[in-house]
Design an enzyme around this catalytic site. Structure first.
Site, PDB file in Angstrom:
ATOM      1  CE  LYS A  10      -3.975  -2.221   2.255  1.00 29.00           C
ATOM      2  NZ  LYS A  10      -5.062  -2.038   3.246  1.00 29.00           N
ATOM      3  CE1 TYR A  50      -9.417  -3.302   0.164  1.00 28.66           C
ATOM      4  CE2 TYR A  50      -8.643  -1.283  -0.872  1.00 28.66           C
ATOM      5  CZ  TYR A  50      -8.398  -2.424  -0.136  1.00 28.66           C
ATOM      6  OH  TYR A  50      -7.124  -2.687   0.311  1.00 28.66           O
ATOM      7  CG  PHE A  58     -13.611   1.101   6.901  1.00 22.38           C
ATOM      8  CD1 PHE A  58     -13.098   0.522   5.741  1.00 22.38           C
ATOM      9  CD2 PHE A  58     -14.313   0.287   7.795  1.00 22.38           C
ATOM     10  CE1 PHE A  58     -13.270  -0.828   5.462  1.00 22.38           C
ATOM     11  CE2 PHE A  58     -14.502  -1.070   7.514  1.00 22.38           C
ATOM     12  CZ  PHE A  58     -13.980  -1.622   6.356  1.00 22.38           C
ATOM     13  NE  ARG A  86      -6.508 -13.571   5.675  1.00 24.92           N
ATOM     14  CZ  ARG A  86      -7.018 -12.354   5.511  1.00 24.92           C
ATOM     15  NH1 ARG A  86      -6.797 -11.676   4.398  1.00 24.92           N
ATOM     16  NH2 ARG A  86      -7.751 -11.807   6.447  1.00 24.92           N
ATOM     17  CB  THR A  92      -7.066  -6.034   9.578  1.00 26.00           C
ATOM     18  OG1 THR A  92      -7.405  -7.229   8.871  1.00 26.00           O
ATOM     19  CG2 THR A  92      -7.453  -4.829   8.741  1.00 26.00           C
ATOM     20  NE  ARG A 103      -2.239  -5.702   7.202  1.00 28.39           N
ATOM     21  CZ  ARG A 103      -3.217  -6.498   6.791  1.00 28.39           C
ATOM     22  NH1 ARG A 103      -3.548  -7.557   7.508  1.00 28.39           N
ATOM     23  NH2 ARG A 103      -3.865  -6.235   5.674  1.00 28.39           N
ATOM     24  CG  ASN A 113      -3.735  -2.288   6.661  1.00 32.79           C
ATOM     25  OD1 ASN A 113      -3.620  -1.879   5.516  1.00 32.79           O
ATOM     26  ND2 ASN A 113      -4.629  -3.196   7.010  1.00 32.79           N
ATOM     27  CG  HIS A 116      -5.510  -6.360   0.079  1.00 34.35           C
ATOM     28  ND1 HIS A 116      -6.656  -6.419   0.822  1.00 34.35           N
ATOM     29  CD2 HIS A 116      -5.669  -7.235  -0.947  1.00 34.35           C
ATOM     30  CE1 HIS A 116      -7.488  -7.291   0.257  1.00 34.35           C
ATOM     31  NE2 HIS A 116      -6.910  -7.798  -0.826  1.00 34.35           N
TER      32      HIS A 116
HETATM   33  P1  CMP Z   1      -7.505  -4.613   3.624  1.00 37.13           P
HETATM   34  O1  CMP Z   1      -7.088  -6.000   3.912  1.00 37.13           O
HETATM   35  O2  CMP Z   1      -6.826  -3.945   2.473  1.00 37.13           O
HETATM   36  O3  CMP Z   1      -9.086  -4.581   3.372  1.00 37.13           O
HETATM   37  C1  CMP Z   1      -9.887  -3.450   3.650  1.00 37.13           C
HETATM   38  C2  CMP Z   1      -9.145  -2.377   4.384  1.00 37.13           C
HETATM   39  O4  CMP Z   1      -9.945  -1.432   5.038  1.00 37.13           O
HETATM   40  C3  CMP Z   1      -8.326  -3.013   5.490  1.00 37.13           C
HETATM   41  O5  CMP Z   1      -7.248  -3.721   4.919  1.00 37.13           O
HETATM   42  C4  CMP Z   1      -7.983  -1.783   6.322  1.00 37.13           C
HETATM   43  O6  CMP Z   1      -6.800  -1.140   5.890  1.00 37.13           O
HETATM   44  C5  CMP Z   1      -9.157  -0.842   6.061  1.00 37.13           C
HETATM   45  N1  CMP Z   1      -9.978  -0.616   7.257  1.00 37.13           N
HETATM   46  C6  CMP Z   1     -10.174   0.551   7.882  1.00 37.13           C
HETATM   47  N2  CMP Z   1     -10.980   0.409   8.942  1.00 37.13           N
HETATM   48  C7  CMP Z   1     -11.307  -0.893   9.015  1.00 37.13           C
HETATM   49  C8  CMP Z   1     -12.127  -1.678   9.896  1.00 37.13           C
HETATM   50  N3  CMP Z   1     -12.770  -1.130  10.933  1.00 37.13           N
HETATM   51  N4  CMP Z   1     -12.217  -3.014   9.656  1.00 37.13           N
HETATM   52  C9  CMP Z   1     -11.602  -3.585   8.607  1.00 37.13           C
HETATM   53  N5  CMP Z   1     -10.817  -2.894   7.736  1.00 37.13           N
HETATM   54  C10 CMP Z   1     -10.667  -1.566   7.935  1.00 37.13           C
END
Ligand code: CMP
Length: 140
Positions: A10, A50, A58, A86, A92, A103, A113, A116
């Site tokens: 990212k 997404y 969010f 993962r 996450t 992370r 973060n 992905h």
């Molecule tokens: P990612 O795995 O890229 O998938 C969706 C992204 O939304 C996640 O990583 C986070 O970076 C972002 N995000 C922000 N807030 C939240 C939340 N409350 N729960 C899950 N993902 C979140």
């Protein structure tokens, strides 16, 4: 079984010059990069990626962040590639990510973060096809 998964480095991790460090972790864990490119995502491309989160509070911040700078998208291939990736990424929310995970080491917040990774075989297939044509993937 041998699987493929989509990985995105990212904008926060690209800005930190951590592309190489992150890819080294994949390679050291036995995953192979079989496709890769750097992209600056448009709002449309990030929002489509997404789409499943469209109704989440969010979503707007997520798209804003993912379009804030270039990303590196890769297809990783290897034994249990989806779950292995993962594990390497960690939770996450970086504050909950186990020590030594990507992370924990490179990310600051749940929005920024660092990486992905696809969460299932179905999403891996969709996500890989979202970024790569078959002629851009190099089995090896
Ligand atoms: P990612 O795995 O890229 O998938 C969706 C992204 O939304 C996640 O990583 C986070 O970076 C972002 N995000 C922000 N807030 C939240 C939340 N409350 N729960 C899950 N993902 C979140």
């Amino acid at each position: 079984a041998t699987e493929r998964t989509l990985s995105i480095i990212k904008p926060d991790a690209v800005a930190k010059n951590a592309i190489g460090d992150i890819i080294a972790r994949f390679e050291k864990a036995g995953l192979k990069v079989v496709a890769a490119k750097m992209l600056h995502l448009s709002e449309e491309k990030a929002g489509g990626f997404y789409a499943e989160h469209k109704e989440r509070p969010f979503f707007k911040d997520l798209v804003g962040f993912m379009t804030s700078g270039p990303v590196v998208v890769q297809v990783l291939e290897g034994d249990d590639a989806i779950s292995k990736n993962r594990e390497l990424m960690g939770a996450t929310n970086p504050k909950e990510a186990a020590p030594g995970t990507i992370r924990a080491d490179f990310a600051e917040t749940i929005d920024a973060n660092a990486v992905h990774g696809s969460d299932s075989p179905e999403s891996a297939e969709r996500e890989i096809a979202y970024f790569f044509g078959n002629d851009e993937i190099c089995p090896r």
